[in-house]
Design a protein around this motif. Structure first.
Motif, short mmCIF file in Angstrom:
data_model
loop_
_atom_site.label_atom_id
_atom_site.label_comp_id
_atom_site.label_asym_id
_atom_site.label_seq_id
_atom_site.Cartn_x
_atom_site.Cartn_y
_atom_site.Cartn_z
N CYS A 1 0.89 -1.59 -0.01
CA CYS A 1 -0.23 0.10 0.33
C CYS A 1 0.29 0.96 0.01
CB CYS A 1 -0.75 -0.15 1.09
SG CYS A 1 -1.96 -0.93 0.83
N ARG A 2 1.52 0.98 1.10
CA ARG A 2 2.52 2.96 0.70
C ARG A 2 3.85 2.63 -0.26
NH1 ARG A 2 -1.59 2.99 3.47
NH2 ARG A 2 -1.21 1.65 5.23
N GLY A 3 4.65 1.39 0.19
CA GLY A 3 5.87 1.30 -1.21
C GLY A 3 5.87 1.53 -1.78
N PHE A 4 4.57 0.75 -2.71
CA PHE A 4 4.39 0.26 -4.32
C PHE A 4 2.65 1.18 -4.88
CE2 PHE A 4 1.82 -2.14 -7.56
CZ PHE A 4 2.62 -2.27 -8.50
N LEU A 5 1.69 0.35 -4.20
CA LEU A 5 0.55 1.82 -5.12
C LEU A 5 0.57 3.27 -4.30
CD1 LEU A 5 -2.51 1.28 -5.92
CD2 LEU A 5 -2.94 0.78 -3.85
N GLY A 6 0.79 3.21 -3.14
CA GLY A 6 0.56 5.09 -3.42
C GLY A 6 2.24 5.68 -3.59
N ARG A 7 3.29 4.97 -3.74
CA ARG A 7 4.35 6.24 -4.42
C ARG A 7 3.59 5.90 -6.07
NH1 ARG A 7 9.90 5.49 -2.72
NH2 ARG A 7 10.59 5.52 -4.88
N GLY A 8 2.85 5.26 -6.54
CA GLY A 8 2.73 5.15 -7.86
C GLY A 8 1.26 6.07 -7.78
N LEU A 9 0.83 6.01 -7.19
CA LEU A 9 -0.78 6.78 -6.87
C LEU A 9 -0.45 8.90 -6.58
CD1 LEU A 9 -3.41 4.21 -5.61
CD2 LEU A 9 -3.06 5.39 -7.89
N TYR B 1 -1.34 10.91 -9.53
CA TYR B 1 -2.33 12.57 -8.84
C TYR B 1 -2.30 13.51 -8.02
CZ TYR B 1 -4.79 8.99 -11.48
OH TYR B 1 -6.01 7.28 -11.95
N GLY B 2 -1.30 13.28 -7.87
CA GLY B 2 -0.75 14.26 -6.98
C GLY B 2 -0.06 13.98 -5.24
N LEU B 3 0.00 14.50 -4.15
CA LEU B 3 0.26 14.10 -2.81
C LEU B 3 -1.54 13.95 -2.62
CD1 LEU B 3 1.60 12.86 -0.39
CD2 LEU B 3 1.64 15.56 0.23
N GLY B 4 -2.57 14.48 -1.79
CA GLY B 4 -3.47 14.31 -1.50
C GLY B 4 -4.67 13.87 -2.19
N TRP B 5 -4.11 13.15 -3.76
CA TRP B 5 -5.89 12.58 -4.15
C TRP B 5 -4.87 11.16 -3.90
CZ3 TRP B 5 -10.17 12.93 -4.64
CH2 TRP B 5 -10.91 14.12 -5.13
N GLY B 6 -3.56 11.32 -4.43
CA GLY B 6 -2.85 10.26 -4.13
C GLY B 6 -2.85 9.25 -2.30
N VAL B 7 -2.87 10.10 -1.92
CA VAL B 7 -3.23 9.34 -0.74
C VAL B 7 -4.91 9.22 0.14
CG1 VAL B 7 -3.54 10.05 2.25
CG2 VAL B 7 -0.92 10.80 0.45
N LEU B 8 -5.38 9.67 -0.01
CA LEU B 8 -6.54 10.12 -0.42
C LEU B 8 -7.00 8.10 -1.08
CD1 LEU B 8 -9.29 9.83 0.76
CD2 LEU B 8 -10.22 11.33 -1.54
N LEU B 9 -6.81 7.51 -2.43
CA LEU B 9 -7.06 6.62 -3.24
C LEU B 9 -5.85 5.65 -2.43
CD1 LEU B 9 -6.88 8.40 -6.50
CD2 LEU B 9 -9.12 7.36 -5.66
N THR B 10 -5.28 5.54 -2.06
CA THR B 10 -4.61 4.58 -1.39
C THR B 10 -4.95 4.37 -0.21
OG1 THR B 10 -2.56 5.89 -2.38
CG2 THR B 10 -2.17 3.79 -0.49
N MET C 1 -6.90 4.92 8.88
CA MET C 1 -5.38 4.51 9.45
C MET C 1 -4.58 4.76 8.54
SD MET C 1 -4.77 0.71 11.84
CE MET C 1 -3.54 0.80 12.21
N GLY C 2 -5.80 4.22 7.17
CA GLY C 2 -4.58 4.71 6.17
C GLY C 2 -4.07 5.61 5.70
N ALA C 3 -4.77 6.64 5.38
CA ALA C 3 -3.89 8.31 6.08
C ALA C 3 -2.92 8.46 6.58
CB ALA C 3 -5.37 9.27 6.14
N TYR C 4 -3.23 8.03 7.58
CA TYR C 4 -2.38 8.07 8.94
C TYR C 4 -1.15 7.34 8.86
CZ TYR C 4 0.05 7.50 13.72
OH TYR C 4 1.00 7.26 14.46
N LEU C 5 -1.06 6.20 8.34
CA LEU C 5 0.42 5.69 7.85
C LEU C 5 0.89 5.93 6.91
CD1 LEU C 5 -1.55 1.91 8.02
CD2 LEU C 5 0.71 3.04 10.21
N HIS C 6 -0.25 6.49 6.13
CA HIS C 6 0.99 7.30 4.56
C HIS C 6 1.58 8.56 5.06
CE1 HIS C 6 0.97 6.57 -0.09
NE2 HIS C 6 1.86 7.48 0.91
N PHE C 7 1.23 9.08 5.61
CA PHE C 7 2.05 10.37 6.83
C PHE C 7 3.28 9.89 7.08
CE2 PHE C 7 -2.50 12.50 5.40
CZ PHE C 7 -1.54 13.16 4.69
N VAL C 8 2.82 9.51 7.76
CA VAL C 8 3.83 8.57 8.90
C VAL C 8 4.81 7.96 7.59
CG1 VAL C 8 4.39 6.96 10.22
CG2 VAL C 8 2.21 8.27 10.93
#
Length: 114
Positions: free
Chosen positions: A35-43, A47-56, A76-83
């Motif tokens: 989620c963070r290392g692969f999907l989140g980085r790509g999204l 799509y930019g940080l805001g949309w990417g974190v939301l979608l992830t 929780m996903g958003a929190y973990l992504h921001f961390v």
């Protein structure tokens, strides 16, 4: 909840260390890398940080297949992504995810551990 019943039913006769590996360590590591290392980085890249974190975060919640917990899992996903972004290390969200799952599992199984 159904998750508690599933953990009790599946792992009540399994040594607690094996349960923690299956419920805390495995998912904490695999979900964060995916989620963070692969999907989140790509999204985030697409799509930019805001949309990417939301979608992830929404996809992270969907992976857990629990409509009743979707909102909390998205947060929780958003929190973990921001961390992950703030720490610049995949290991910080991995450890937080592992601790969350591990502590919850020990609490669920605590009557069986005595």
């Amino acid at each position: 909840t159904s998750a508690e019943a599933a953990i009790r039913g599946t792992f009540s006769q399994v040594p607690w260390l094996v349960t923690l590996l299956a419920v805390a360590v495995g998912p904490g590591l695999v979900e964060e890398i995916f989620c963070r290392g692969f999907l989140g980085r790509g999204l985030c890249g697409r799509y930019g940080l805001g949309w990417g974190v939301l979608l992830t975060s929404v996809l992270f919640a969907a992976l857990h297949l629990s409509p009743s917990q979707a909102f909390v899992m998205t947060l929780m996903g958003a929190y973990l992504h921001f961390v992950y972004i703030a720490s610049r290390s995949i290991w910080v969200p991995v450890v937080l995810h592992l601790l969350n799952n591990g502590i919850a599992t020990l609490i669920i199984l605590s009557p069986d551990l005595q």
